[in-house]
Design an enzyme around this catalytic site. Structure first.
Site, PDB file in Angstrom:
ATOM      1  N   ASP A 197       3.122  -6.129  14.624  1.00 40.75           N
ATOM      2  CA  ASP A 197       3.868  -5.285  13.684  1.00 40.75           C
ATOM      3  C   ASP A 197       5.048  -4.555  14.324  1.00 40.75           C
ATOM      4  OD1 ASP A 197       2.578  -5.911  11.352  1.00 40.75           O
ATOM      5  OD2 ASP A 197       1.120  -4.299  11.477  1.00 40.75           O
TER       6      ASP A 197
ATOM      7  N   HIS B  76       0.807  -1.222   0.000  1.00 39.49           N
ATOM      8  CA  HIS B  76       0.000   0.000   0.000  1.00 39.49           C
ATOM      9  C   HIS B  76       0.843   1.277   0.000  1.00 39.49           C
ATOM     10  CE1 HIS B  76       0.456  -0.405   4.384  1.00 39.49           C
ATOM     11  NE2 HIS B  76      -0.316  -1.453   4.400  1.00 39.49           N
TER      12      HIS B  76
ATOM     13  N   GLU C 166      -5.498  -6.771  10.235  1.00 41.23           N
ATOM     14  CA  GLU C 166      -5.126  -6.371   8.876  1.00 41.23           C
ATOM     15  C   GLU C 166      -4.934  -7.620   8.009  1.00 41.23           C
ATOM     16  OE1 GLU C 166      -2.298  -3.005   6.753  1.00 41.23           O
ATOM     17  OE2 GLU C 166      -1.851  -3.641   8.802  1.00 41.23           O
TER      18      GLU C 166
ATOM     19  N   HIS D 116       6.466  -9.558  10.769  1.00 43.09           N
ATOM     20  CA  HIS D 116       7.217  -9.449   9.508  1.00 43.09           C
ATOM     21  C   HIS D 116       8.699  -9.473   9.831  1.00 43.09           C
ATOM     22  CE1 HIS D 116       3.664  -8.279   7.165  1.00 43.09           C
ATOM     23  NE2 HIS D 116       3.402  -7.342   8.046  1.00 43.09           N
TER      24      HIS D 116
ATOM     25  N   TYR E 234      10.613   0.305   7.923  1.00 49.69           N
ATOM     26  CA  TYR E 234       9.285  -0.183   8.298  1.00 49.69           C
ATOM     27  C   TYR E 234       8.634   0.786   9.284  1.00 49.69           C
ATOM     28  CZ  TYR E 234       5.597  -3.347   9.770  1.00 49.69           C
ATOM     29  OH  TYR E 234       4.372  -3.897  10.037  1.00 49.69           O
TER      30      TYR E 234
ATOM     31  N   HIS F  16      -0.612  -1.033  14.934  1.00 49.13           N
ATOM     32  CA  HIS F  16      -0.955   0.296  14.453  1.00 49.13           C
ATOM     33  C   HIS F  16      -2.426   0.431  14.080  1.00 49.13           C
ATOM     34  CE1 HIS F  16      -0.709  -0.561   9.947  1.00 49.13           C
ATOM     35  NE2 HIS F  16      -0.317  -1.660  10.514  1.00 49.13           N
TER      36      HIS F  16
ATOM     37  N   HIS G 151      -3.911  -9.061  15.185  1.00 51.65           N
ATOM     38  CA  HIS G 151      -4.112  -7.864  14.363  1.00 51.65           C
ATOM     39  C   HIS G 151      -4.974  -8.262  13.168  1.00 51.65           C
ATOM     40  CE1 HIS G 151      -3.429  -4.167  12.299  1.00 51.65           C
ATOM     41  NE2 HIS G 151      -2.279  -4.448  11.731  1.00 51.65           N
TER      42      HIS G 151
ATOM     43  N   ASP H  14      -2.963  -8.791   5.789  1.00 52.25           N
ATOM     44  CA  ASP H  14      -1.700  -9.503   5.601  1.00 52.25           C
ATOM     45  C   ASP H  14      -1.448 -10.493   6.734  1.00 52.25           C
ATOM     46  OD1 ASP H  14      -1.423  -7.058   7.076  1.00 52.25           O
ATOM     47  OD2 ASP H  14       0.742  -7.218   6.972  1.00 52.25           O
TER      48      ASP H  14
END
Length: 395
Positions: free
Chosen positions: A163, A23, A79, A222, A191, A144, A77, A81
């Site tokens: 994250d 993104h 999100e 990640h 990052y 986040h 989380h 991904d």
């Protein structure tokens, strides 16, 4: 590839070697979607992977334990991904309970068809026994997303940090001491700058809470897992959360007929007379991912644009939009650029954007009608010297 974190705790994620855009974040080093398997009297999977890779994720799990043995799937989380693989693993493990906090449950219900999912909703401070080990849950709102949380295994002093402390970095190695430290710290910096910089205050609060935990290993969502350089990454985060300035100057510009470029070069020349790091970036040839990473810890920034159609150059407008969203703090700087018949133009719009970002204005914008005169170029050099003197304070 070593995937064992501790006895009975393994990495079961996916390495995405080819992803190059996240993104807007240019992921030149690829990424990983980390997930973990904890086997005890009860078996838990920590997080999922991006939806296209759920097949490989399930294969990794099945290589270690039957899918029907999984009791809990933790979602730190929502999100996609991280959560995109949840429908796949929950379909494969219909007996498993999905462990998340209330805000995460609400978010997941808005992303997926959750009919039939078995929920185990936890609150900040709750624990879940697996047998000899337990999982403790720490809410980390706005690190986040509002529903974000950490999962901590106190018996192993192991933090699944979601994250936080992550890197978009594909590697055949899983641990920080298997890769050059300077490389992974730079990836962690990129990052932080491009994903979570604007959440500095909640991240600072989260770091304070994490400091109260005994931690021997940090396993993010990640990148590589931290086991040997936890002190270094904690110290780096302490600087990044406040955008602590270094002795560094950054000059950004877009140009049309080289007038603004000449001004940028002159500003750089002035800064280079001081004992500081000085960097120059043309936003048309440097991706904003790199630009924001360097702006994160600069002390002063000059931003220039010529005037196009009575306004700013589109490439610079895109960079400023991206920067405004991330809100780099503790900077001084000024705008500059060229114009023709328009009295307003690019430099003024840049100055307005810098004001919105709360970059402290060192001076009024430096403006040149068409090509800069020797006097204007000397004005640019003097402004660069002033930037350098500001940055020298942080040596």
């Amino acid at each position: 590839m070593n995937t064992k974190l501790k006895e009975g705790i393994d990495w079961v994620g996916y390495i995405d070697w080819t992803v190059r855009d996240f993104h807007g974040y240019k992921t030149e080093s690829g990424s990983t979607y980390n997930a973990y398997l904890v086997q005890d009297e009860k078996t838990a999977v920590i997080d999922a992977v991006k939806a296209p890779y759920v097949g490989k994720y399930l294969e990794r799990i099945k290589a270690l334990t039957p899918l029907e043995s999984i009791d809990y799937i933790v979602c730190n989380h929502a999100e996609p991904d991280h959560s995109g693989g949840l429908p796949g693993i929950l379909a494969a493990c219909p007996q498993a309970e999905l462990v998340c906090n209330a805000k995460c449950k609400t978010a997941l219900e808005k992303h997926y068809d959750t009919a039939g999912w078995k929920w185990h909703v936890v609150a900040d401070g709750d624990t879940l026994s697996l047998g000899k080990r337990s999982l403790a849950f720490v809410d980390t709102p706005m690190v986040h997303w509002p529903e974000s949380m950490f999962t901590y295994v106190p018996e192993e002093k192991l933090l699944f940090s979601m994250d936080a402390f992550g890197q978009h970095y594909a590697s055949a190695f899983r641990f920080d001491d298997e890769e050059p430290l300077d490389v992974i710290l730079q990836e962690a910096k990129a990052y932080y700058a491009n994903i979570v910089m604007l959440y500095g205050r909640p991240i600072s609060q989260t770091l304070e809470r994490a400091a109260d935990l005994e931690i021997e290993m940090i396993a993010p969502s990640h990148g590589v897992i931290w086991r040997s350089h936890i002190k270094e990454v904690f110290e780096a985060y302490q600087k990044w959360v406040v955008c602590k300035p270094a002795a560094k100057v950054v000059v950004l510009y877009a140009t049309m007929w080289k007038a603004t470029e000449q001004m940028a070069q002159a500003i750089l020349e002035g800064a280079q007379e001081c004992e500081v790091e000085a960097q120059l970036f043309n936003v048309d040839s440097t991706h904003m991912t790199r630009i924001v990473t360097e702006v994160l810890d600069c002390a002063a920034v000059a931003i220039g644009s010529p005037t196009l159609n009575n306004g700013i150059m589109p490439s610079m407008a895109g960079v400023l939009c991206y920067m405004k969203g991330l809100r780099p703090a503790n900077k001084q700087g000024f705008a500059f650029g060229s114009y023709g018949w328009s009295k307003r133009g690019g430099p003024n719009e840049v100055a307005e954007a810098m004001d919105v970002m709360k970059i402290e204005a060192m001076q009024e914008p430096i403006r040149s009608q068409y090509a800069p005169t020797p006097e204007i170029l000397e004005q640019c050099r003097e402004a660069g010297r002033a930037m350098g003197k500001i940055a020298e304070q942080y040596k």
